[in-house]
Enzyme design. Structure first.
Site, PDB file in Angstrom:
ATOM      1  CG  ASP A  95     -68.143 103.560 -10.283  1.00 18.75           C
ATOM      2  OD1 ASP A  95     -67.396 104.097 -10.735  1.00 18.75           O
ATOM      3  OD2 ASP A  95     -67.927 103.334  -9.182  1.00 18.75           O
ATOM      4  NE  ARG A 134     -67.208 111.021  -7.372  1.00 16.88           N
ATOM      5  CZ  ARG A 134     -66.954 109.992  -6.887  1.00 16.88           C
ATOM      6  NH1 ARG A 134     -64.693 109.852  -7.987  1.00 16.88           N
ATOM      7  NH2 ARG A 134     -66.468 109.044  -6.364  1.00 16.88           N
ATOM      8  CB  SER A 172     -56.072 104.037  -8.663  1.00 22.33           C
ATOM      9  OG  SER A 172     -56.919 104.935  -8.080  1.00 22.33           O
ATOM     10  CG  HIS A 224     -67.569 106.296  -1.568  1.00 21.27           C
ATOM     11  ND1 HIS A 224     -66.634 106.873  -0.530  1.00 21.27           N
ATOM     12  CD2 HIS A 224     -67.021 106.800  -2.956  1.00 21.27           C
ATOM     13  CE1 HIS A 224     -65.018 107.573  -1.154  1.00 21.27           C
ATOM     14  NE2 HIS A 224     -65.847 107.268  -2.422  1.00 21.27           N
ATOM     15  CG  HIS A 259     -60.411 102.056  -6.942  1.00 18.57           C
ATOM     16  ND1 HIS A 259     -61.272 102.985  -6.742  1.00 18.57           N
ATOM     17  CD2 HIS A 259     -58.851 102.467  -7.188  1.00 18.57           C
ATOM     18  CE1 HIS A 259     -59.964 103.948  -7.025  1.00 18.57           C
ATOM     19  NE2 HIS A 259     -59.116 103.763  -7.100  1.00 18.57           N
TER      20      HIS A 259
HETATM   21  C1  MLT Z   1     -62.870 107.382  -6.237  1.00 16.57           C
HETATM   22  O1  MLT Z   1     -63.319 108.143  -7.294  1.00 16.57           O
HETATM   23  O2  MLT Z   1     -62.112 106.990  -5.957  1.00 16.57           O
HETATM   24  C2  MLT Z   1     -63.561 106.046  -5.818  1.00 16.57           C
HETATM   25  O3  MLT Z   1     -65.176 107.115  -5.457  1.00 16.57           O
HETATM   26  C3  MLT Z   1     -63.412 105.209  -4.604  1.00 16.57           C
HETATM   27  C4  MLT Z   1     -62.729 105.703  -3.493  1.00 16.57           C
HETATM   28  O4  MLT Z   1     -63.280 107.363  -3.030  1.00 16.57           O
HETATM   29  O5  MLT Z   1     -62.105 105.514  -2.672  1.00 16.57           O
END
Ligand code: MLT
Length: 390
Positions: A327, A281, A196, A272, A226
């Site tokens: 998540d 996290r 994003s 990941h 995502h």
């Molecule tokens: C994030 O928090 O954006 C996700 O863990 C995905 C990423 O880092 O690619």
């Protein structure tokens, strides 16, 4: 050899069509994701920031340093001053189709915010969007869920405290505010290359404004690989819970996981692209869960999966990251604290992530390359189609 000629990464054909996994494509001074140390903002490991005030962490991402007391007080006032949504925006949100996914509502809300109050100045719009999003997201929850009249904003309560107040979630427990504050901080940023953020910056590199860029970024976040993984993870936990009598029984859960993996199923919430350890996290959330949701059956199941899921994946080998990610546990905490409908979880992720994306866009557009800004993103694709006719 000068810094500019240093070889950072050699691209081979095998690297093509792999989602640019790990290719360095730019610089980012705001946050970093180290495979082993995990996420840091402005040099601070995320675990050290998780219990701070969200406003302090937003300031850190915008200014690359934590505020002192006077700076924090002034920044709070700035947020309060910019926090009011244009009243017509709420009417427009009320007209959106209820069956549309909450992430589609979020994208629409961001585009509307830009039409009503965008200034075209990346720095001003960065602050404005951060200040206004809590009211927009609270409105999305209340209007779309039919929770009744909107609750007037009281921004002096604090950034996330006001959000929880405007949300007025029926059945929410007192722990929800604490959880929302931590959730918000944990999800604000994740380096420069997550989908994003990368997409938002790429759109802004063509000089689209902050709001259009963020709306595009949120479309990137909305995919189940995502940001929408948090929704899918809670659905997965609920499915597993149907077949498991005691969520703390490691043998039962391990058997379930074995059967799942043997039949080609997916263990949601593990792995990941960058991390090679448990996502810090997730670690923060497991510890928080023991304080605010210790008896919740879905949280207990997530804790059991943390151990047996990793063991099962490690046993199989070939998995580069067999550990839980952010998540794996966020959804069960939100549901334990009174936000039962998982289709809104990615909107909460988006509310937080817009902070980091807006900050990174503002930096790339106004500070990078000595203030010139980064050029338009334009990678090349190697042509592999039919021979080009002479
Ligand atoms: C994030 O928090 O954006 C996700 O863990 C995905 C990423 O880092 O690619």
């Amino acid at each position: 050899m000068s810094g500019g000629e240093e070889v950072l990464f050699s691209i081979t054909r095998a690297h093509l069509d792999t989602g640019m996994r790990g290719f360095p494509v730019g610089t980012c001074p705001l946050s970093d994701v180290d495979p082993v140390k995990g996420l840091s903002y402005g040099g601070y490991p995320i675990a050290q920031l998780a219990e701070r005030q969200p406003e302090e962490v937003i300031y850190l991402l915008l200014n690359k340093q934590l505020p002192d007391a006077a700076q924090l007080a002034a920044f709070r006032q700035e947020l309060i001053k910019n926090s009011r949504l244009h009243p017509e925006m709420l009417e427009k949100l009320s007209a959106l189709p209820r069956h549309g996914h909450p992430m589609k509502w979020l994208m629409s809300a961001i585009v509307l915010m830009g039409m009503y109050s965008g200034t075209g100045d990346y720095r001003k719009d960065c602050l404005q969007v951060i200040a206004q999003l809590p009211e927009a997201v609270a409105a999305i929850f209340r209007i779309r869920s039919g929770w009744g009249e909107l609750i007037p904003s009281k921004p002096e309560l604090g950034y996330m405290e006001n959000f929880a107040h405007m949300l007025g979630a029926p059945g929410a427990g007192p722990e929800l505010i604490h959880l929302l504050r931590v959730f918000n901080i944990l999800h604000m940023d994740h380096g420069g290359g997550n989908l994003s953020t990368f997409v938002g910056k790429a759109i802004a590199s063509g000089h689209e404004d902050m709001y259009g860029s963020l709306a595009g970024a949120m479309a990137g976040l909305a995919g189940p690989l995502h940001g929408m993984a948090n929704q899918e993870c809670l659905r997965f936990l609920k499915t597993v819970a149907k077949d498991i009598k005691d969520p703390s029984n490691e043998t039962q859960v391990a058997e379930y996981v074995e059967n799942l993996l043997n039949s080609g199923g997916v263990l949601y919430g593990f792995g990941h692209a960058v991390l090679r350890v448990e996502d810090p996290r997730a670690t923060v959330q497991y510890a928080l869960g023991e304080k605010i949701a210790a008896k919740d059956p879905l949280f207990r199941l997530a804790v059991t999966l943390r151990k047996v899921g990793s063991e099962a994946l490690k046993k199989r080998g070939k998995v580069s990251d067999p550990y839980p990610n952010v998540d794996a546990v966020s959804g069960c905490l939100l549901s334990a604290c009174g936000l039962a409908d998982e289709s809104y979880y990615t909107v909460l992720f988006g509310l937080a992530r817009c902070v980091g994306i807006a900050a990174q866009i503002a930096w790339e557009r106004t500070e990078a390359r000595g203030g010139k800004g980064t050029p338009i993103v334009r990678p090349s694709y190697l042509y592999t189609g039919p021979e080009i006719k002479a």
